[in-house]
Design an enzyme around this catalytic site. Structure first.
Site, PDB file in Angstrom:
ATOM      1  N   ASP A  30       2.710  -6.694   2.599  1.00 27.87           N
ATOM      2  CA  ASP A  30       1.570  -5.865   3.008  1.00 27.87           C
ATOM      3  C   ASP A  30       2.069  -4.541   3.591  1.00 27.87           C
ATOM      4  O   ASP A  30       1.508  -4.032   4.566  1.00 27.87           O
ATOM      5  CB  ASP A  30       0.676  -6.613   4.010  1.00 27.87           C
ATOM      6  CG  ASP A  30      -0.665  -5.912   4.216  1.00 27.87           C
ATOM      7  OD1 ASP A  30      -1.054  -5.104   3.363  1.00 27.87           O
ATOM      8  OD2 ASP A  30      -1.321  -6.193   5.243  1.00 27.87           O
ATOM      9  N   HIS A  85      -8.798  -9.979   0.583  1.00 26.35           N
ATOM     10  CA  HIS A  85      -8.505  -9.752   1.997  1.00 26.35           C
ATOM     11  C   HIS A  85      -9.660 -10.427   2.723  1.00 26.35           C
ATOM     12  O   HIS A  85     -10.784  -9.927   2.711  1.00 26.35           O
ATOM     13  CB  HIS A  85      -8.449  -8.255   2.312  1.00 26.35           C
ATOM     14  CG  HIS A  85      -8.202  -7.962   3.758  1.00 26.35           C
ATOM     15  ND1 HIS A  85      -7.214  -7.115   4.193  1.00 26.35           N
ATOM     16  CD2 HIS A  85      -8.814  -8.413   4.890  1.00 26.35           C
ATOM     17  CE1 HIS A  85      -7.222  -7.053   5.525  1.00 26.35           C
ATOM     18  NE2 HIS A  85      -8.200  -7.842   5.962  1.00 26.35           N
ATOM     19  N   HIS A 100       1.760   3.989   8.271  1.00 24.94           N
ATOM     20  CA  HIS A 100       0.992   5.072   8.895  1.00 24.94           C
ATOM     21  C   HIS A 100       1.998   5.906   9.677  1.00 24.94           C
ATOM     22  O   HIS A 100       3.026   5.381  10.121  1.00 24.94           O
ATOM     23  CB  HIS A 100      -0.069   4.515   9.844  1.00 24.94           C
ATOM     24  CG  HIS A 100      -1.084   3.652   9.155  1.00 24.94           C
ATOM     25  ND1 HIS A 100      -2.103   4.170   8.384  1.00 24.94           N
ATOM     26  CD2 HIS A 100      -1.215   2.305   9.098  1.00 24.94           C
ATOM     27  CE1 HIS A 100      -2.827   3.170   7.885  1.00 24.94           C
ATOM     28  NE2 HIS A 100      -2.314   2.029   8.296  1.00 24.94           N
ATOM     29  N   HIS A 111       0.892  -1.176   0.000  1.00 29.02           N
ATOM     30  CA  HIS A 111       0.000   0.000   0.000  1.00 29.02           C
ATOM     31  C   HIS A 111       0.922   1.216   0.000  1.00 29.02           C
ATOM     32  O   HIS A 111       1.487   1.554   1.046  1.00 29.02           O
ATOM     33  CB  HIS A 111      -0.883   0.011   1.250  1.00 29.02           C
ATOM     34  CG  HIS A 111      -1.722  -1.223   1.413  1.00 29.02           C
ATOM     35  ND1 HIS A 111      -3.033  -1.291   1.002  1.00 29.02           N
ATOM     36  CD2 HIS A 111      -1.432  -2.438   1.937  1.00 29.02           C
ATOM     37  CE1 HIS A 111      -3.519  -2.500   1.272  1.00 29.02           C
ATOM     38  NE2 HIS A 111      -2.563  -3.215   1.835  1.00 29.02           N
ATOM     39  N   ASN A 116      -6.543   0.914  -2.331  1.00 25.50           N
ATOM     40  CA  ASN A 116      -7.166   1.780  -1.315  1.00 25.50           C
ATOM     41  C   ASN A 116      -6.415   3.095  -1.152  1.00 25.50           C
ATOM     42  O   ASN A 116      -6.041   3.489  -0.053  1.00 25.50           O
ATOM     43  CB  ASN A 116      -7.332   1.048   0.023  1.00 25.50           C
ATOM     44  CG  ASN A 116      -6.040   0.493   0.583  1.00 25.50           C
ATOM     45  OD1 ASN A 116      -5.127   0.146  -0.147  1.00 25.50           O
ATOM     46  ND2 ASN A 116      -5.956   0.413   1.903  1.00 25.50           N
ATOM     47  N   HIS A 124      -2.310 -12.343   2.489  1.00 24.18           N
ATOM     48  CA  HIS A 124      -1.848 -12.409   3.887  1.00 24.18           C
ATOM     49  C   HIS A 124      -2.632 -13.383   4.779  1.00 24.18           C
ATOM     50  O   HIS A 124      -3.306 -12.981   5.722  1.00 24.18           O
ATOM     51  CB  HIS A 124      -1.779 -11.033   4.538  1.00 24.18           C
ATOM     52  CG  HIS A 124      -2.930 -10.095   4.280  1.00 24.18           C
ATOM     53  ND1 HIS A 124      -4.241 -10.507   4.199  1.00 24.18           N
ATOM     54  CD2 HIS A 124      -2.939  -8.755   4.102  1.00 24.18           C
ATOM     55  CE1 HIS A 124      -5.000  -9.449   3.993  1.00 24.18           C
ATOM     56  NE2 HIS A 124      -4.240  -8.388   3.925  1.00 24.18           N
TER      57      HIS A 124
HETATM   58  O1  DOR Z   1      -3.185  -3.631   8.209  1.00 24.70           O
HETATM   59  C1  DOR Z   1      -3.561  -3.346   7.083  1.00 24.70           C
HETATM   60  N1  DOR Z   1      -3.462  -2.089   6.617  1.00 24.70           N
HETATM   61  N2  DOR Z   1      -4.102  -4.277   6.308  1.00 24.70           N
HETATM   62  C2  DOR Z   1      -4.666  -3.995   5.117  1.00 24.70           C
HETATM   63  O2  DOR Z   1      -5.046  -4.888   4.417  1.00 24.70           O
HETATM   64  C3  DOR Z   1      -4.807  -2.577   4.706  1.00 24.70           C
HETATM   65  C4  DOR Z   1      -3.688  -1.798   5.251  1.00 24.70           C
HETATM   66  C5  DOR Z   1      -3.738  -0.324   5.012  1.00 24.70           C
HETATM   67  O3  DOR Z   1      -4.000   0.076   3.867  1.00 24.70           O
HETATM   68  O4  DOR Z   1      -3.442   0.440   5.920  1.00 24.70           O
END
Ligand code: DOR
Length: 459
Positions: free
Chosen positions: A305, A180, A309, A66, A98, A234
């Site tokens: 994955d 997912h 953040h 991501h 996303n 995952h």
């Molecule tokens: O922990 C996760 N964060 N799992 C996901 O599948 C999405 C991801 C995110 O985009 O932050």
């Protein structure tokens, strides 16, 4: 004649597709591997890399990341993420939809491809996201590695938790569907049940093994009904691995992350909110069963994955790098209610050394790691000419040092989020040189930011 962009890698320990090693040289020209031999004359190349003492592996293809661009660039962008890839030996990535806007149309896909062409040091591919309103582009968008379906733990238009809608998606077209797999209804019910519980570990209890199993069972049922190519992202639980071990149709593949193999629910105590991800970390028993499933080929490959953040979003103090996991204390942490902390952790920079450290410590072999992180991914996504060191293949390569250990240090991370759940871990197998289509993108701490990856093509 010497081609101006030819490169000779001298005296590497080369991992061959057979799993054996050859001590020797690799000649690269025009972005592809031209010759592999115990000795190649220097005169054939314009540039020479002395790889004495280093091991040459195929570049990692990370099939689930991501990277947050467009729309969430405060967490990561394609420039920082692809630098992190280069440092981690990741030469190609498959990125999830996303972002903002969601990647649900050809226009959004084209926008990502254009951004990556401008910014990415490594090769790239993108998923298209399925929504309940089945948009025509879902079936026609090109190029894409497949359709991403969030069955749970995701809000907004990408959440698909109704069986009739999922059934429609599985029934139409034939491209790969990557799920997912978490049961949203169960998660919602358990969120209410455990509301107000402030222990970060509650996350793994709310989004429990049963939630993952329910969704994986449903995905398998629909995939079997239509014999539809299914990939389970995952995979995190013993129950799912056992289910697949009993009956794995030959059109189904599954992946696991290094964090589900190497971290368990005890991580909440040590690293707090950094341990929160979806699907959540599980028990030591789950870890063991996942490892065995990977070793036995029930699980096909590894994905990071990578889901960064910011420290602030995770409720963590900026100025306190975790030099050893135990140094994190509640005094360093701004307490956020577990429910309000976003899920996800970065991974592209650490995945290869984490797995190679496992290999060097006897858990598996280096050849298995390369299969799980390169060859098997290329095969599953039908990416031709990548994932192995063979004549005619693209020169996506990584030279790693298996003789030295070095800690994961916050100060060296390239990911914009600036932290790793593995800070303080002492790892071997760090990339020394990463090559993308025959161009050096990273060498001994230095980045060659002019290098650009290419769009991947799928089957
Ligand atoms: O922990 C996760 N964060 N799992 C996901 O599948 C999405 C991801 C995110 O985009 O932050």
């Amino acid at each position: 004649m010497v081609s101006p962009s030819s490169l000779l890698i001298r005296q590497a320990r080369i991992l061959l597709p057979s799993g054996e090693f050859l001590q020797g040289d690799v000649l690269i020209a025009g972005g592809t591997i031209r010759e592999i031999s115990p000795s190649i004359a220097d005169a054939q190349a314009s540039q020479i890399i002395d790889a004495t003492g280093l091991t040459l592996l195929p570049g990692v293809i990370d099939p689930q990341v991501h990277f947050r661009e467009p729309g969430l660039e405060h967490k990561e962008d394609l420039a920082t993420a692809s630098r992190a890839c280069a440092r981690g030996g990741v030469t190609s990535f498959l990125e999830m939809p996303n972002t903002r806007p969601l990647t649900t149309t050809q226009a959004a896909l084209d926008d990502k491809l254009a951004r990556a062409a401008q910014k990415s040091l490594v090769n790239y591919g993108f998923f298209i996201g399925a929504t309940a309103e089945i948009l025509p582009d879902l079936l026609t968008a090109h190029p894409t590695c497949g359709i991403k379906v969030f069955m749970g733990s995701m809000h907004g238009a990408l959440l698909l938790d109704q069986e009739d809608v999922l059934d429609k998606i599985f029934s139409q077209g034939d491209r790969l569907i990557a799920v997912h797999a978490e049961d949203q209804a169960r998660i919602a019910q358990r969120r209410q049940q455990f509301a107000g519980n402030l222990d970060p570990a509650i996350h793994s209890i709310i989004q429990d093994n049963q939630a993952a199993l329910n969704a994986t069972q449903l995905a398998l049922k629909l995939s079997t009904k239509y014999q539809r190519r299914l990939h389970i992202l995952h995979m995190s639980t013993a129950e799912e691995a056992e289910l697949l071990r009993q009956d794995k149709p030959n059109w189904v593949t599954a992946e696991v992350t290094p964090q589900h193999l190497l971290l368990n629910t005890s991580a909440y105590e040590k690293i707090g909110s950094f341990a929160k991800m979806n699907p959540p970390l599980r028990s030591p028993h789950d870890q063991e069963v996942l490892w065995q499933a990977l070793l036995d080929g029930v699980i096909d490959f590894i994905a990071t994955d990578h889901a960064p953040h910011t420290l602030a979003e995770k409720g963590q103090a900026e100025e306190v790098p975790i030099s050893t996991p135990s140094e994190i204390s509640s005094a360093d942490t701004v307490f956020l209610e577990p429910a309000n902390v976003p899920s996800g952790m970065p991974g592209v920079e650490t995945a290869l050394p984490l797995m190679l450290t496992q290999a060097m410590q006897g858990k598996c072999t280096v050849a298995q790691v390369a299969n799980w992180m390169s060859a098997n991914v290329a095969k599953a996504y039908k990416i031709s000419n990548k994932g192995a060191i063979a004549v005619g293949y693209d020169a996506d390569l990584v030279l790693v040092d298996l003789n030295h250990y070095h800690e994961v240090l916050r100060s060296e991370l390239q990911t914009k989020c600036g932290w790793s759940p593995f800070e303080g871990w002492n790892l071997t197998g760090w990339p020394v040189v990463t090559m993308v289509n025959g161009q050096i993108a990273f060498e001994r701490g230095q980045f060659f930011d002019h290098v650009r990856g290419k769009p991947l093509q799928f089957g």
